[in-house]
Write an enzyme that holds these catalytic residues in place. Structure first.
Site, short mmCIF file in Angstrom:
data_model
loop_
_atom_site.label_atom_id
_atom_site.label_comp_id
_atom_site.label_asym_id
_atom_site.label_seq_id
_atom_site.Cartn_x
_atom_site.Cartn_y
_atom_site.Cartn_z
N CYS A 21 11.64 47.33 -24.66
CA CYS A 21 12.42 46.34 -23.91
C CYS A 21 12.47 45.03 -24.68
O CYS A 21 11.44 44.42 -24.95
CB CYS A 21 11.78 46.13 -22.54
SG CYS A 21 12.56 44.80 -21.61
N GLU A 68 0.85 -1.20 0.00
CA GLU A 68 0.00 0.00 0.00
C GLU A 68 0.88 1.25 0.00
O GLU A 68 2.08 1.16 0.32
CB GLU A 68 -0.93 0.01 1.21
CG GLU A 68 -0.19 0.09 2.52
CD GLU A 68 -1.12 -0.09 3.73
OE1 GLU A 68 -1.98 0.77 3.93
OE2 GLU A 68 -0.93 -1.10 4.44
N LYS A 75 2.68 4.57 1.25
CA LYS A 75 3.08 5.08 2.57
C LYS A 75 2.70 6.56 2.59
O LYS A 75 3.33 7.38 1.92
CB LYS A 75 4.58 4.89 2.77
CG LYS A 75 5.00 5.25 4.18
CD LYS A 75 6.41 4.77 4.46
CE LYS A 75 6.81 4.96 5.90
NZ LYS A 75 6.65 6.31 6.40
N CYS A 120 15.66 48.06 -15.40
CA CYS A 120 15.37 46.74 -15.99
C CYS A 120 16.66 46.04 -16.42
O CYS A 120 17.48 46.63 -17.13
CB CYS A 120 14.45 46.93 -17.20
SG CYS A 120 14.23 45.44 -18.16
N CYS A 157 8.95 46.69 -15.68
CA CYS A 157 9.88 47.48 -16.50
C CYS A 157 9.04 48.51 -17.25
O CYS A 157 8.02 48.18 -17.83
CB CYS A 157 10.60 46.55 -17.47
SG CYS A 157 11.24 47.40 -18.91
N TYR A 187 -4.54 1.36 8.56
CA TYR A 187 -3.68 0.33 7.98
C TYR A 187 -3.36 -0.84 8.90
O TYR A 187 -2.75 -1.80 8.46
CB TYR A 187 -2.41 0.92 7.38
CG TYR A 187 -1.55 1.75 8.30
CD1 TYR A 187 -0.93 1.20 9.40
CD2 TYR A 187 -1.33 3.09 8.03
CE1 TYR A 187 -0.12 1.96 10.23
CE2 TYR A 187 -0.51 3.86 8.84
CZ TYR A 187 0.08 3.30 9.95
OH TYR A 187 0.88 4.05 10.75
N LYS A 221 11.23 3.32 0.12
CA LYS A 221 11.16 4.79 0.06
C LYS A 221 11.33 5.33 -1.36
O LYS A 221 12.14 4.82 -2.14
CB LYS A 221 12.26 5.39 0.94
CG LYS A 221 12.09 5.09 2.41
CD LYS A 221 11.04 5.95 3.06
CE LYS A 221 11.57 7.34 3.34
NZ LYS A 221 10.61 8.16 4.07
N ASP A 262 2.30 10.29 3.64
CA ASP A 262 3.15 11.23 4.37
C ASP A 262 2.23 12.08 5.25
O ASP A 262 1.85 13.20 4.90
CB ASP A 262 3.90 12.11 3.36
CG ASP A 262 5.15 12.69 3.96
OD1 ASP A 262 5.43 12.39 5.13
OD2 ASP A 262 5.84 13.44 3.26
N CYS A 319 16.72 46.03 -20.48
CA CYS A 319 16.81 47.21 -21.35
C CYS A 319 17.28 48.47 -20.63
O CYS A 319 17.48 49.51 -21.27
CB CYS A 319 15.47 47.47 -22.03
SG CYS A 319 14.21 48.11 -20.90
#
Ligand code: I6G
Length: 692
Positions: free
Chosen positions: A451, A120, A122, A428, A445, A235, A324, A124, A431
């Site tokens: 630009c 099954e 695992k 910027c 900008c 479980y 894991k 977290d 540019c």
């Protein structure tokens, strides 16, 4: 049928009827994931019960579904000593270790026979123990150090997956005492929306779903847990009195489920270590599609008698193993923060990281969104941070590591980067134009289409697949075209010729011809693609389609005022203002005229009526759609009144599956939900739209 509530017996009978009905629908919904009634009907039952209990408070019982949230917050947590210690699992990281695990089992059992395993995911989350006495939930506790945990009954009672009373079974006695163990977790979707809300309200966000679940269970006030999207999978069984368990873990899962406890539907019984590995590999592929985070697969000997024979090491059972998966959160160092200029001039900070392996890939950049995000994280260049890449593909910095935290992933070897604050540049980086504030947290900008970075982004967007779809006009080429002043705006693309293209790096005659053919093909487009390609802020594919369906042609859209635009479904004042602003700019109108002069054209659309043709139907789109984009498919379905959902359940009417469809397609097959491919879907849409 409701009872007559004029008499005390009538009230009792009606309370009983409502509680039984609600328990039944809770079981179908939470335990079996297979509801039989719509949510509104469930809500009505619940409201009826609440009203009747309010009128007769003396008849309220602790296990009534209305009593999930107790009245008062606690002032502290009680300690709970586990009657049977809650151990942890030994870990393996590869196939070889798993083969060794099987070898050891065979040796101990002195057998060559094939071993069956229950596998099954695992989860977290947070490991907990639930104690039921005579079928009633009397206590829930955290694992703690495995010997002593904390009493969190008040919070666990609020979790709808956890039954307050177990369902009676005809063929199995209700145990006098039953301890069930499992994992409480927060769904990914629930976590995302909870964090979005927290950002909006300026509250603290959680780093990941596990911390969010743990933080929630640690609250003294159960009203907090009641408002958060917590779930539980069971479980294993600890203490059990007054009932014999079946012979295998897989049958035990069946029994737990029939009592109303939720068990993971991804579980499977397989034979031999090879098959366990295959199970883990398949689960890893499905990892991103699950609505909860997992960090591996748990593999257990299925036969309980064999588990008993194998027994325990000092800290772990010999009959179980955690296989894991690669970590989805790791720590690394921020070497620098650079600033990228987007299509509309927005300047976005991007962290340059010491490369790290996270969620199965090596990551060296992470977006930081905006300066507010940097402030929220308290980030400086040189900091060690936690990078997370889970489910989605965009890596994120979720936390600056505080050296005092000890439950975080280990820091890599120290890397010396001088620590300094992140400062938004005054000019910027592309540019040199001045950077100006645009709203509370955004910077832009001021160079506009002067630009080059903005120009490149605008051209890239216009040529992208969902817009004019010019194949072969990729980032590198756009870069060269703009840097060599061959293309200033999108209209110039349609005036490129073979001779000019031949002078570019890595541009053979054949590729130049292919590109010119692709440009020519793109002259014939659709209005939604064209509108999307213009790159009006906040106008995505779905909005472009809605605008087309509403106005039918470009002229009508250009001349529409704010109010007319706000009449379009899903267009609010902000989007409408962007559209008005865009079309009131003479330069933009000039580019549109030049595009049309260069031959870019489309068919005007009939103004569509919003339909309820597919009202009540839910579609799930999965895999790659090749003819239309997902947004277009979604918008067309919505225009027909259908809903488009992100996951498959029994409520799904259709799944549309393109190449590469994975777990959603598997789930559709498992649940018998009908599936169509893209050609069938197109025919279906055309038929429905033809009926309008
Ligand atoms: O820490 C654990 C996570 C998941 C477990 C576990 C589990 O089963 C799915 N099972 C056992 C038996 C233990 N720890 C000790």
């Amino acid at each position: 049928m409701s009872s007559n509530t004029d008499s005390p017996q009538g009230v009792q009978a009606e309370l009983q009827r409502l509680r039984t009905a609600i328990a039944h629908h809770d079981y179908l919904y939470h335990t079996l994931d297979s509801p039989e009634i719509p949510d509104v009907e469930y809500d009505r039952l619940f409201q009826q019960l609440e009203a009747l209990e309010q009128a007769h408070p003396e008849l309220v019982t602790a296990d009534s579904p209305t009593q999930r949230v107790g009245a008062q917050p606690l002032s502290s947590f009680e300690q709970v000593t586990h009657e049977i210690p809650m151990m942890s699992l030994a870990k393996v990281f590869n196939g070889e270790d798993l083969q060794d695990f099987e070898e050891r089992i065979r040796k101990r059992l002195d057998t060559d026979a094939a071993i069956a395993y229950s596998c099954e995911p695992k989860i977290d989350g947070v490991a907990v123990s639930l104690l039921y006495e005579q079928g009633a939930l009397v206590r829930a506790a955290t694992r703690g150090d495995g010997v002593t945990g904390e009493d969190i009954t008040h919070n666990v009672r609020t979790i709808r997956d956890v039954p307050l009373r177990l369902r009676e079974q005809a063929d199995t006695p209700m145990p006098a005492r039953l301890e069930v163990r499992g994992e409480i977790y927060m769904s990914r979707a629930g976590f995302e929306s909870m964090n979005e809300e927290a950002v909006k309200s300026g509250a603290k966000t959680f780093v990941n779903p596990r911390n969010a679940a743990a933080g929630t269970l640690r609250q003294l006030d159960p009203a907090i847990a009641a408002a958060r999207p917590l779930h539980m999978f069971c479980y294993s069984v600890g203490v059990v009195d007054g009932c014999d368990l079946p012979q295998t873990l897989s049958e035990t899962f069946g029994l737990l489920q029939s009592w109303g406890l939720r068990v993971n539907p991804e579980r499977a019984v397989v034979t031999g270590a090879e098959a366990c590995l295959a199970y883990a590999a398949k689960l890893l592929e499905r990892r991103a599609a699950l609505d909860y985070e997992i960090d591996g697969a748990v593999i257990k000997v299925n036969r309980l008698k064999l588990q008993d024979e194998l027994g325990f090491n000092a800290r772990t059972p010999r009959w179980a193993m955690a296989y894991k998966f690669p970590a989805e959160e790791v720590s690394t160092v921020v070497r620098d923060v650079e600033f990228q200029v987007g299509r509309t001039g927005t300047i976005t900070p991007v962290a340059r990281l010491s490369p790290v392996f996270v969620g199965g890939v090596t990551v060296s950049n992470a977006t930081l969104h905006n300066m507010a995000e940097i402030a929220r994280l308290g980030l400086q260049i040189g900091d060690t941070v936690i990078v997370r890449r889970a489910g989605d593909v965009i890596p994120k910095i979720v936390k600056v590591m505080n050296k005092a935290d000890d439950d975080e992933p280990e820091t890599p070897e120290e890397e010396q980067v001088e620590r300094r604050p992140v400062v938004m540049p005054s000019h910027c980086p592309a540019c040199g134009s001045e950077v100006e504030a645009a709203g509370e947290v955004l910077f832009r900008c001021s160079g506009g289409l002067v630009c080059p970075a903005q120009r490149k982004e605008a051209i890239r967007h216009f040529c992208a697949r969902a817009a004019l779809d010019i194949e072969g006009l990729g980032d590198k080429l756009i870069e060269q075209l703009v840097d060599r002043h061959m293309v200033k705006d999108v209209a110039d693309v349609f005036h490129l010729n073979g001779e000019e293209l031949a002078g570019l790096e890595r541009m053979a005659e054949k590729s130049a011809n292919n590109l010119l053919a692709a440009i020519d093909k793109a002259r014939s487009t659709t209005l939604p693609r064209f509108l999307f390609g213009l790159g009006i802020p906040e106008v995505g594919e779905a909005t472009a389609l809605a605008l087309t369906q509403h106005f039918g042609n470009l002229e009508a859209l250009i001349t529409a005022d704010q109010a007319a635009l706000e009449a379009v479904e899903d267009v609010g004042p902000v989007v409408a203002a962007h559209i008005v602003h865009f079309f009131s700019n003479e330069d933009n109108l000039e580019v549109i005229r030049r595009l049309q002069t260069a031959g870019v054209h489309w068919r005007d659309e009939e103004v569509a009526e919003q339909s309820d043709m597919l009202d009540g139907q839910t579609f799930v789109l999965t895999g790659t759609l090749e003819v239309m984009t997902r947004d277009e498919a979604k918008a067309r379905l919505q225009a027909l009144g259908a809903k488009v959902a992100g996951s498959v359940s029994k409520k799904t009417t259709w799944v549309v599956a393109g190449p590469g469809a994975g777990s959603k397609l598997d789930k559709a097959v498992e649940l018998n939900v009908p599936v169509m491919d893209e050609p069938q879907f197109l025919a279906f849409l055309q038929e429905q739209e033809g009926l309008l």
